[in-house]
Design a protein around this motif. Structure first.
Motif, PDB file in Angstrom:
ATOM      1  N   ASN A  39      -9.495 -12.428 -18.768  1.00  0.00           N
ATOM      2  CA  ASN A  39      -8.075 -12.119 -18.960  1.00  0.00           C
ATOM      3  C   ASN A  39      -7.599 -11.102 -17.931  1.00  0.00           C
ATOM      4  N   GLU A  40      -8.417 -10.099 -17.659  1.00  0.00           N
ATOM      5  CA  GLU A  40      -8.049  -9.104 -16.650  1.00  0.00           C
ATOM      6  C   GLU A  40      -7.969  -9.730 -15.259  1.00  0.00           C
TER       7      GLU A  40
ATOM      8  N   LYS B 271      -0.421 -10.921 -10.588  1.00  0.00           N
ATOM      9  CA  LYS B 271       0.273  -9.890  -9.814  1.00  0.00           C
ATOM     10  C   LYS B 271       0.142 -10.115  -8.312  1.00  0.00           C
TER      11      LYS B 271
ATOM     12  N   PRO C 286      -2.981 -14.745 -20.712  1.00  0.00           N
ATOM     13  CA  PRO C 286      -1.943 -14.000 -19.983  1.00  0.00           C
ATOM     14  C   PRO C 286      -0.917 -14.891 -19.274  1.00  0.00           C
TER      15      PRO C 286
ATOM     16  N   ARG D 188      -4.735 -11.592 -15.112  1.00  0.00           N
ATOM     17  CA  ARG D 188      -3.622 -10.634 -14.950  1.00  0.00           C
ATOM     18  C   ARG D 188      -3.541 -10.145 -13.496  1.00  0.00           C
ATOM     19  N   GLN D 189      -4.699  -9.884 -12.896  1.00  0.00           N
ATOM     20  CA  GLN D 189      -4.752  -9.455 -11.496  1.00  0.00           C
ATOM     21  C   GLN D 189      -4.204 -10.561 -10.586  1.00  0.00           C
TER      22      GLN D 189
END
Length: 194
Positions: A63-64, A71, A131, A67-68
């Motif tokens: 998930n991180e 962006k 996300p 998200r990265q």
């Protein structure tokens, strides 16, 4: 007296040639991080399609990573990459499992594959790509449409159901309802699924 000129202020946003190597290094580091994030997501999704499970805290890191990626400049392409590469590759693995099981009852193998997809793979895909908020189709909708197009429609289900001398298994009925396959003929009847 001579004129005294103040030096012009340098704005932080204006590029300076001496900053160029640092800019390129930072950009390469960002791209390397994006590649690492893509690779981890790719490996995890294929592992899920192959029947593997995620390790402890792997879902959080995936998930991180997403998200990265969202962006980064790759963010707008995540759903396209999921649909056109990851999902299609995973569903080809499932369709291949169907071909391997050709000697057995095709309805039983399709039931097994659907149950695995619907109860194991689909929820995990939704969790990994949590996300991502799709503007047109959600991850769930893309996965279900992909299953319909790449697995179910290649399985000759209509012929199998036409020659069926028993009741349709509940999993197949569920699959047809979820995928909303209309007008599938079964022994002189038409299944009209709303």
């Amino acid at each position: 007296m001579g004129s005294f000129r103040k030096p012009r202020p340098r704005f932080l946003s204006s590029p300076v040639l001496s900053d160029l190597p640092r800019f390129h290094a930072a950009r390469q580091a960002a791209l390397l991080g994006s590649n690492k994030a893509w690779n981890s997501v790719h490996k995890a999704v294929i592992k899920v399609f192959q029947g593997g499970s995620l390790q402890d805290n792997e879902l959080y890191s995936l998930n991180e990573n997403i998200r990265q990626l969202l962006k980064s400049e790759l963010g707008p392409f995540i759903t396209d990459y999921f649909q056109n590469h990851l999902l299609s590759k995973g569903l080809m693995l499932m369709e291949e499992k169907m071909r391997v099981c050709e000697g057995e009852n095709p309805l039983e193998s399709l039931t097994r594959i659907w149950d695995n997809f619907f109860t194991e793979i689909l929820p995990m895909l939704q969790a990994i790509f949590y996300p991502v908020q799709g503007k047109e189709l959600t991850i769930r909708q893309m996965a279900l449409l992909g299953f319909r197009d790449l697995v179910l429609l290649k399985s000759n289900l209509e012929q199998v159901l036409h020659h069926l001398h028993t009741d349709v298994p509940p999993s197949i009925t569920q699959m047809l309802l979820v995928l909303q396959i209309k007008d599938l003929q079964v022994r002189d009847q038409w299944w009209l699924i709303p």
